[in-house]
Design a protein around this motif. Sequence first.
Motif, PDB file in Angstrom:
ATOM      1  N   ASP A   1      37.449   3.647   0.458  1.00 13.18           N
ATOM      2  CA  ASP A   1      38.661   4.010  -0.277  1.00 13.18           C
ATOM      3  C   ASP A   1      38.363   5.120  -1.276  1.00 13.18           C
ATOM      4  O   ASP A   1      37.760   4.882  -2.321  1.00 13.18           O
ATOM      5  CB  ASP A   1      39.188   2.772  -0.994  1.00 13.18           C
ATOM      6  N   LYS A   2      38.786   6.328  -0.967  1.00 16.99           N
ATOM      7  CA  LYS A   2      38.545   7.474  -1.851  1.00 16.99           C
ATOM      8  C   LYS A   2      39.647   7.658  -2.892  1.00 16.99           C
ATOM      9  O   LYS A   2      39.393   8.057  -4.013  1.00 16.99           O
ATOM     10  CB  LYS A   2      38.408   8.760  -1.028  1.00 16.99           C
ATOM     11  N   SER A   3      40.879   7.357  -2.506  1.00 15.94           N
ATOM     12  CA  SER A   3      42.013   7.641  -3.392  1.00 15.94           C
ATOM     13  C   SER A   3      42.515   6.426  -4.166  1.00 15.94           C
ATOM     14  O   SER A   3      43.334   6.571  -5.061  1.00 15.94           O
ATOM     15  CB  SER A   3      43.169   8.212  -2.572  1.00 15.94           C
ATOM     16  N   GLY A   4      42.060   5.239  -3.802  1.00 14.38           N
ATOM     17  CA  GLY A   4      42.521   4.031  -4.480  1.00 14.38           C
ATOM     18  C   GLY A   4      43.684   3.344  -3.789  1.00 14.38           C
ATOM     19  O   GLY A   4      44.125   2.282  -4.229  1.00 14.38           O
ATOM     20  N   ILE A   5      44.172   3.925  -2.697  1.00 12.99           N
ATOM     21  CA  ILE A   5      45.322   3.339  -1.989  1.00 12.99           C
ATOM     22  C   ILE A   5      44.945   1.982  -1.386  1.00 12.99           C
ATOM     23  O   ILE A   5      45.697   1.022  -1.497  1.00 12.99           O
ATOM     24  CB  ILE A   5      45.840   4.285  -0.884  1.00 12.99           C
ATOM     25  N   ARG A   6      43.790   1.918  -0.758  1.00 11.85           N
ATOM     26  CA  ARG A   6      43.397   0.671  -0.088  1.00 11.85           C
ATOM     27  C   ARG A   6      43.235  -0.476  -1.075  1.00 11.85           C
ATOM     28  O   ARG A   6      43.711  -1.584  -0.827  1.00 11.85           O
ATOM     29  CB  ARG A   6      42.094   0.877   0.687  1.00 11.85           C
ATOM     30  N   SER A   7      42.566  -0.219  -2.170  1.00 10.50           N
ATOM     31  CA  SER A   7      42.381  -1.296  -3.142  1.00 10.50           C
ATOM     32  C   SER A   7      43.713  -1.693  -3.766  1.00 10.50           C
ATOM     33  O   SER A   7      43.968  -2.882  -4.002  1.00 10.50           O
ATOM     34  CB  SER A   7      41.372  -0.907  -4.216  1.00 10.50           C
ATOM     35  N   HIS A   8      44.579  -0.729  -4.010  1.00 12.12           N
ATOM     36  CA  HIS A   8      45.903  -1.047  -4.549  1.00 12.12           C
ATOM     37  C   HIS A   8      46.706  -1.860  -3.530  1.00 12.12           C
ATOM     38  O   HIS A   8      47.414  -2.794  -3.913  1.00 12.12           O
ATOM     39  CB  HIS A   8      46.647   0.235  -4.932  1.00 12.12           C
ATOM     40  N   LEU A   9      46.575  -1.521  -2.266  1.00 10.50           N
ATOM     41  CA  LEU A   9      47.257  -2.271  -1.206  1.00 10.50           C
ATOM     42  C   LEU A   9      46.761  -3.714  -1.168  1.00 10.50           C
ATOM     43  O   LEU A   9      47.564  -4.653  -1.130  1.00 10.50           O
ATOM     44  CB  LEU A   9      47.036  -1.599   0.151  1.00 10.50           C
ATOM     45  N   ILE A  10      45.449  -3.907  -1.198  1.00 12.19           N
ATOM     46  CA  ILE A  10      44.891  -5.259  -1.166  1.00 12.19           C
ATOM     47  C   ILE A  10      45.325  -6.052  -2.397  1.00 12.19           C
ATOM     48  O   ILE A  10      45.691  -7.229  -2.296  1.00 12.19           O
ATOM     49  CB  ILE A  10      43.350  -5.225  -1.045  1.00 12.19           C
ATOM     50  N   LYS A  11      45.325  -5.419  -3.569  1.00 12.83           N
ATOM     51  CA  LYS A  11      45.775  -6.095  -4.795  1.00 12.83           C
ATOM     52  C   LYS A  11      47.244  -6.495  -4.683  1.00 12.83           C
ATOM     53  O   LYS A  11      47.631  -7.594  -5.091  1.00 12.83           O
ATOM     54  CB  LYS A  11      45.587  -5.192  -6.013  1.00 12.83           C
ATOM     55  N   THR A  12      48.054  -5.605  -4.128  1.00 12.95           N
ATOM     56  CA  THR A  12      49.481  -5.879  -3.960  1.00 12.95           C
ATOM     57  C   THR A  12      49.697  -7.035  -3.001  1.00 12.95           C
ATOM     58  O   THR A  12      50.483  -7.947  -3.264  1.00 12.95           O
ATOM     59  CB  THR A  12      50.212  -4.615  -3.450  1.00 12.95           C
ATOM     60  N   VAL A  13      48.986  -7.010  -1.885  1.00  7.30           N
ATOM     61  CA  VAL A  13      49.089  -8.069  -0.885  1.00  7.30           C
ATOM     62  C   VAL A  13      48.655  -9.409  -1.488  1.00  7.30           C
ATOM     63  O   VAL A  13      49.286 -10.435  -1.269  1.00  7.30           O
ATOM     64  CB  VAL A  13      48.234  -7.700   0.352  1.00  7.30           C
TER      65      VAL A  13
END
Length: 100
Positions: free
Chosen positions: A19-31
Amino acid sequence: MNALRHKIKQRLEKYLEMDKSGIRSHLIKTVLKLRKFTVDKVHRILSRKFPVSRNMVASMVGYIYSKLGILRARKDSYKTSTVYYVKEEYLDIITAALKG
């Protein structure tokens, strides 16, 4: 930790590592926060912070569902959206991966 849980933990950590931009971690946190969601709902949340299309979000959710194995999916009718659920047995792994 049994073999399946260990493999899921490794895959999740690798997914977040890329995850370079933070989208993936934000997605996992949201989920993790929602626990029950549709692609549209997650898209609305992510699009406030990142320039993502619905197809991008659908692709990421599909990857998490099929490759990481931490989600369940339910579709009641061909006319309704697929509803995804976080598998309760992996909540500890997801939380640990986000912290690590």
